[in-house]
Design an enzyme around this catalytic site. Sequence first.
Site, short mmCIF file in Angstrom:
data_model
loop_
_atom_site.label_atom_id
_atom_site.label_comp_id
_atom_site.label_asym_id
_atom_site.label_seq_id
_atom_site.Cartn_x
_atom_site.Cartn_y
_atom_site.Cartn_z
N GLN A 167 0.80 -1.22 0.00
CA GLN A 167 0.00 0.00 0.00
C GLN A 167 0.84 1.28 0.00
OE1 GLN A 167 -2.52 -1.30 3.18
NE2 GLN A 167 -0.74 -1.93 4.36
N GLU B 164 0.45 -8.98 10.90
CA GLU B 164 0.34 -7.81 10.00
C GLU B 164 0.87 -8.22 8.63
OE1 GLU B 164 -0.56 -4.22 9.91
OE2 GLU B 164 0.10 -4.71 7.89
N ASP C 113 -0.48 -12.76 6.00
CA ASP C 113 -1.88 -12.44 5.78
C ASP C 113 -2.68 -13.03 6.96
OD1 ASP C 113 -4.49 -12.25 4.96
OD2 ASP C 113 -4.13 -13.06 2.95
N ASP D 133 -7.98 -5.61 13.91
CA ASP D 133 -7.64 -4.17 13.78
C ASP D 133 -7.26 -3.92 12.34
OD1 ASP D 133 -6.84 -1.58 14.14
OD2 ASP D 133 -5.04 -2.06 15.28
N THR E 123 -7.75 -2.57 8.15
CA THR E 123 -8.15 -1.47 7.30
C THR E 123 -9.60 -1.71 6.89
OG1 THR E 123 -7.21 -2.80 5.53
CG2 THR E 123 -5.86 -1.01 6.33
N ASP E 124 -10.15 -0.82 6.09
CA ASP E 124 -11.50 -1.04 5.57
C ASP E 124 -11.47 -2.21 4.58
OD1 ASP E 124 -13.30 1.27 6.60
OD2 ASP E 124 -11.37 2.18 6.13
N PRO F 262 -5.91 -5.35 0.67
CA PRO F 262 -5.54 -6.53 1.48
C PRO F 262 -6.49 -6.78 2.65
CG PRO F 262 -3.96 -4.72 1.81
CD PRO F 262 -4.85 -4.31 0.69
N1 SAM Z 1 -7.38 1.79 13.07
C1 SAM Z 1 -7.33 1.54 11.70
C2 SAM Z 1 -8.59 1.82 10.96
O1 SAM Z 1 -9.67 1.48 11.40
O2 SAM Z 1 -8.48 2.40 9.88
C3 SAM Z 1 -6.66 0.25 11.34
C4 SAM Z 1 -5.21 0.47 11.53
S1 SAM Z 1 -4.02 -0.71 11.15
C5 SAM Z 1 -2.83 0.37 10.44
C6 SAM Z 1 -4.63 -1.69 9.81
C7 SAM Z 1 -3.57 -2.65 9.30
O3 SAM Z 1 -4.19 -3.80 8.76
C8 SAM Z 1 -2.68 -2.09 8.19
O4 SAM Z 1 -1.38 -1.90 8.68
C9 SAM Z 1 -2.73 -3.15 7.10
O5 SAM Z 1 -1.49 -3.40 6.47
C10 SAM Z 1 -3.23 -4.36 7.87
N2 SAM Z 1 -3.88 -5.39 7.04
C11 SAM Z 1 -4.70 -5.19 5.99
N3 SAM Z 1 -5.07 -6.37 5.48
C12 SAM Z 1 -4.48 -7.34 6.21
C13 SAM Z 1 -4.46 -8.75 6.13
N4 SAM Z 1 -5.15 -9.42 5.20
N5 SAM Z 1 -3.75 -9.43 7.07
C14 SAM Z 1 -3.04 -8.77 8.03
N6 SAM Z 1 -3.00 -7.43 8.11
C15 SAM Z 1 -3.71 -6.71 7.22
#
Ligand code: SAM
Length: 291
Positions: A40, A115, A147, A165, A167-168, A172
């Site tokens: 990203q 992560e 993942d 926790d 992303t939307d 990923p």
């Molecule tokens: N508080 C935040 C929000 O609601 O927007 C979420 C924050 S945290 C930075 C989200 C993390 O999820 C990101 O660092 C992203 O790389 C990770 N992520 C996304 N898809 C994922 C997956 N399939 N497996 C593990 N981590 C993932």
Amino acid sequence: MPGFQSGGSAADWFEETLHKGFRARYRVEEILHESESNHQHLVLFRNEIFGHVLALNGVIQTTERDEFVYHEMLAHTPILAHGAARDVLIVGGGDGGMMEEVLKHKSVERVTLVEIDAGVIEFSKQHLKSICGDAFDDPRADIVIADGMAYVAETDRRHDVMIIDSTDPIGPGEVLFTEKFYKACKRCLAPGGVLVTQNGVPFMQGDELRHTIRALRPLFADVGCYTATVPTYMGGCMAFGWACDDLNVRATPLDALRERFAAAALETDYYTPEVHVGAFALPRYIERLIA
Ligand code: SAM
């Protein structure tokens, strides 16, 4: 540059691109970091009101000034309701803010953070100390770069509390909102364990919450959601999904929560046992969404 707009005057603005028909803009005092990881586009800028602001792919993830609401409510609510959580899993959470909050519980012996993007962790260690503190150096922290879907499908471990926790559900993060993912989560939840999920702002992203609740209902005896107001996530309160096979966990009486909160000696800025109980009282429009 995703998100950046010229304001037409001296200042530049960051425009969040999450919603189709609504845009929020943050004035950029200074761009502190910008890079492209394997997964990203990552940007950190400073805003007068929110302090350091982290955005991934044009979507605000966390800010220095209001991260406490989100992190406290997703960490302390399930841990204190559970009452004896020793093993906690965080899926996503690369900024480290959730892990920092979980590690405040001395009773927690191990926190696994899964992560997908090592770049977010490396970046946060350097630039987001105010959010992650020393969490990544804690001997109880176990960092897995993978993942989240693959981890929950394959691990032999069983977790007392699982915190999604993410992303939307774009890029990923999309897989972390699927039935397949929730089924695999159930598989690695210890008996009496609690799963909580980031489910967006129901007023703006109602389908996201509805979909998650529908997917969780056949899997767990007790499925619902609770809310908190995070200024950064525009459009009203944010929803957190809740799933557990033991109905008593959500119904933990206020007195017990007060005792556990006092015993944990937590210093919080949003969470209180009273807020915890109240957070499960839903406005009618959210009740209807998940009915
Ligand atoms: N508080 C935040 C929000 O609601 O927007 C979420 C924050 S945290 C930075 C989200 C993390 O999820 C990101 O660092 C992203 O790389 C990770 N992520 C996304 N898809 C994922 C997956 N399939 N497996 C593990 N981590 C993932």
